[in-house]
Design a protein around this motif. Sequence first.
Motif, PDB file in Angstrom:
ATOM      1  N   GLY A  15      89.496  29.349 -16.668  1.00 54.00           N
ATOM      2  CA  GLY A  15      89.648  30.495 -15.754  1.00 54.00           C
ATOM      3  C   GLY A  15      89.161  31.744 -16.619  1.00 54.00           C
ATOM      4  O   GLY A  15      89.201  31.720 -17.746  1.00 54.00           O
ATOM      5  N   GLY A  16      89.333  32.827 -15.971  1.00 56.11           N
ATOM      6  CA  GLY A  16      89.025  34.054 -16.719  1.00 56.11           C
ATOM      7  C   GLY A  16      89.168  35.559 -15.746  1.00 56.11           C
ATOM      8  O   GLY A  16      89.693  35.335 -14.663  1.00 56.11           O
ATOM      9  N   ALA A  17      89.174  36.750 -16.512  1.00 58.79           N
ATOM     10  CA  ALA A  17      89.127  37.875 -16.033  1.00 58.79           C
ATOM     11  C   ALA A  17      88.493  39.056 -16.810  1.00 58.79           C
ATOM     12  O   ALA A  17      88.385  38.601 -18.147  1.00 58.79           O
ATOM     13  CB  ALA A  17      90.628  38.174 -15.962  1.00 58.79           C
ATOM     14  N   ASP A  18      87.793  40.083 -16.093  1.00 57.14           N
ATOM     15  CA  ASP A  18      87.235  40.974 -16.743  1.00 57.14           C
ATOM     16  C   ASP A  18      88.595  42.057 -17.173  1.00 57.14           C
ATOM     17  O   ASP A  18      89.319  42.359 -16.360  1.00 57.14           O
ATOM     18  CB  ASP A  18      86.284  41.638 -15.975  1.00 57.14           C
ATOM     19  N   VAL A  19      88.548  42.371 -18.001  1.00 57.66           N
ATOM     20  CA  VAL A  19      89.318  43.625 -18.926  1.00 57.66           C
ATOM     21  C   VAL A  19      88.834  44.925 -19.034  1.00 57.66           C
ATOM     22  O   VAL A  19      87.843  45.063 -19.950  1.00 57.66           O
ATOM     23  CB  VAL A  19      90.055  43.242 -19.926  1.00 57.66           C
ATOM     24  N   VAL A  20      88.844  45.727 -17.983  1.00 58.30           N
ATOM     25  CA  VAL A  20      88.286  47.168 -18.330  1.00 58.30           C
ATOM     26  C   VAL A  20      89.113  48.004 -18.721  1.00 58.30           C
ATOM     27  O   VAL A  20      90.220  48.431 -18.377  1.00 58.30           O
ATOM     28  CB  VAL A  20      87.515  47.467 -16.980  1.00 58.30           C
ATOM     29  N   VAL A  21      88.539  48.917 -19.753  1.00 62.53           N
ATOM     30  CA  VAL A  21      89.288  49.887 -20.470  1.00 62.53           C
ATOM     31  C   VAL A  21      88.475  51.114 -20.300  1.00 62.53           C
ATOM     32  O   VAL A  21      87.291  51.248 -20.747  1.00 62.53           O
ATOM     33  CB  VAL A  21      89.802  49.458 -21.815  1.00 62.53           C
ATOM     34  N   GLU A  22      89.201  52.305 -19.914  1.00 65.39           N
ATOM     35  CA  GLU A  22      88.614  53.560 -19.973  1.00 65.39           C
ATOM     36  C   GLU A  22      89.299  54.686 -20.416  1.00 65.39           C
ATOM     37  O   GLU A  22      90.649  54.850 -20.020  1.00 65.39           O
ATOM     38  CB  GLU A  22      88.194  53.867 -18.432  1.00 65.39           C
ATOM     39  N   ALA A  23      88.871  55.882 -20.817  1.00 64.47           N
ATOM     40  CA  ALA A  23      89.555  56.864 -21.568  1.00 64.47           C
ATOM     41  C   ALA A  23      88.700  58.075 -21.572  1.00 64.47           C
ATOM     42  O   ALA A  23      87.473  58.079 -21.627  1.00 64.47           O
ATOM     43  CB  ALA A  23      90.183  56.756 -22.788  1.00 64.47           C
ATOM     44  N   ARG A  24      89.382  59.137 -21.636  1.00 66.18           N
ATOM     45  CA  ARG A  24      88.485  60.497 -21.675  1.00 66.18           C
ATOM     46  C   ARG A  24      89.236  60.921 -23.041  1.00 66.18           C
ATOM     47  O   ARG A  24      90.411  61.495 -23.003  1.00 66.18           O
ATOM     48  CB  ARG A  24      88.803  61.520 -20.783  1.00 66.18           C
ATOM     49  N   LEU A  25      88.316  61.073 -23.953  1.00 69.20           N
ATOM     50  CA  LEU A  25      88.792  61.642 -25.392  1.00 69.20           C
ATOM     51  C   LEU A  25      88.377  62.705 -25.806  1.00 69.20           C
ATOM     52  O   LEU A  25      87.439  63.058 -25.447  1.00 69.20           O
ATOM     53  CB  LEU A  25      88.469  60.540 -26.695  1.00 69.20           C
TER      54      LEU A  25
END
Length: 487
Positions: A183-193
């Motif tokens: 099985g699996g999953a998407d891991v989405v990371v977002e930031a304003r630097l």
Amino acid sequence: MNDHLLQLSPEPLWRHFRTLCNTPRPSGHEAPLIATLTAWADAHGLTHERDAAGNLLIRKAATPGCEALPGVILQGHLDMVAQANAEHPHDFTRDPIQTYVEEGWLHAHETTLGADNGIGVAAALAILEDETLRHGPLEALFTLEEEASMRGALELDTDWLQGRYLLNLDSEDRGQVYIGCAGGADVVVEARLPTRDLGEHEVVRQVALTGLVGGHSGIDIHKGRGNANRLLVRVLRALEPFGACLVAYQGGTLRNALPREAFASIALPADEEAAVVARLAELQAELAAELAGVDEDVQLALEPAESAAPLTGAASRLLIAALHVAPCGVERMSVEVPGVVETSNNLGVVKLDEGRFHLCALVRSLRDSATQDLADRFRALFSLIGAETRVENAYPGWTPAPESTLLARFRRLHLERTGVDPDVKVIHAGLECGILGGKYPQLEMISFGPLIRGAHSPAERVEIDSVAEFWQVLRAIIEDLASARAA
């Protein structure tokens, strides 16, 4: 275009594959192909339906006398991975795939071929038009966006399919049959630097890392190939003593393909540029030595880049450090299934533009709990730099059923037809069977296919002889399921 495919055998399968090559079908753009297939179904007197998600189901009535037999579902996905070499202009939403034959293999010119899963789809269509085949009720299920998100399978209607046996035609190894998957999953990371002004004595240059083989982020994850994002971040760490600071970044294009190329724009003191060039030459030699035998063509180059505001020094160091320690590659091998990866992660897509950071990783595991844990580690890590993390498109694994009567039939027929007892396998990749089995728990399922190599990269190719063998076995199992012969 691709008329030479009509000279290959079996002709019906290759004829349909030619249609798939000539009809652009990247994930999310399957509509033209669906229009073509529904028109084809109408012309052949076959019924077709679509569910709310847009998946296509084509049905064919049983051969007279076989109406009461359990139905067979032929299943594959319509979309293909859209990958082209950087120097090759190709619009996957408009341009056909250009194929050629070399030493018994079918290739594409500078792009992915789409044998994954085009050969399986073509085989299902050829079965539907085969009037010499004795069979029970047939259904051909064609799902959408498998390569991007599994959306078609995840949103499949739960009261739609009528068959008992499901033949997934999306495997890539000759002489093997799959009965389980990760099985699996998407891991989405977002930031304003935060960013700063470019210094008076700074210049902006692009560091390009190219030349990697790439490949499938599940099937090839254990082969020691380079991940362009992992390697370029390592290079950026090595350039920090020269005052290098991140401006922009673009690495990878798909979360389920091992990144072959990555590009980082950096600000650095102008008087350090010569030293950076020399250090890059050293780093290229180091990487080539480490990747010898698998990815020794890795290249590093420093090139002119457009001036733009870099991250602050602290933000640049924190982001590079977080990416440097982020999980990447094989996390754990399976104890229950020796030789199979249990848990892994691919740092598939990394972007930075004007301080906006985006990462999409694909976590896979034979254990759903391990998928969740690895995703949570991303959340914990990137929270340290103030980023937000979310988990999307999670899908379950497929639990093996080694005592299945369908598997027993397949093994017997494969041995009779090819002289080879197929290896029974569990794959570290996201077949749709796990999702479909969750929605239709009564299904007996197996997955098999021809020999495909380099899937999800421009090196993708399919062995022509293995397609003929795949076709022979597929016809045999359908006819066997229409007989009273015991498994």
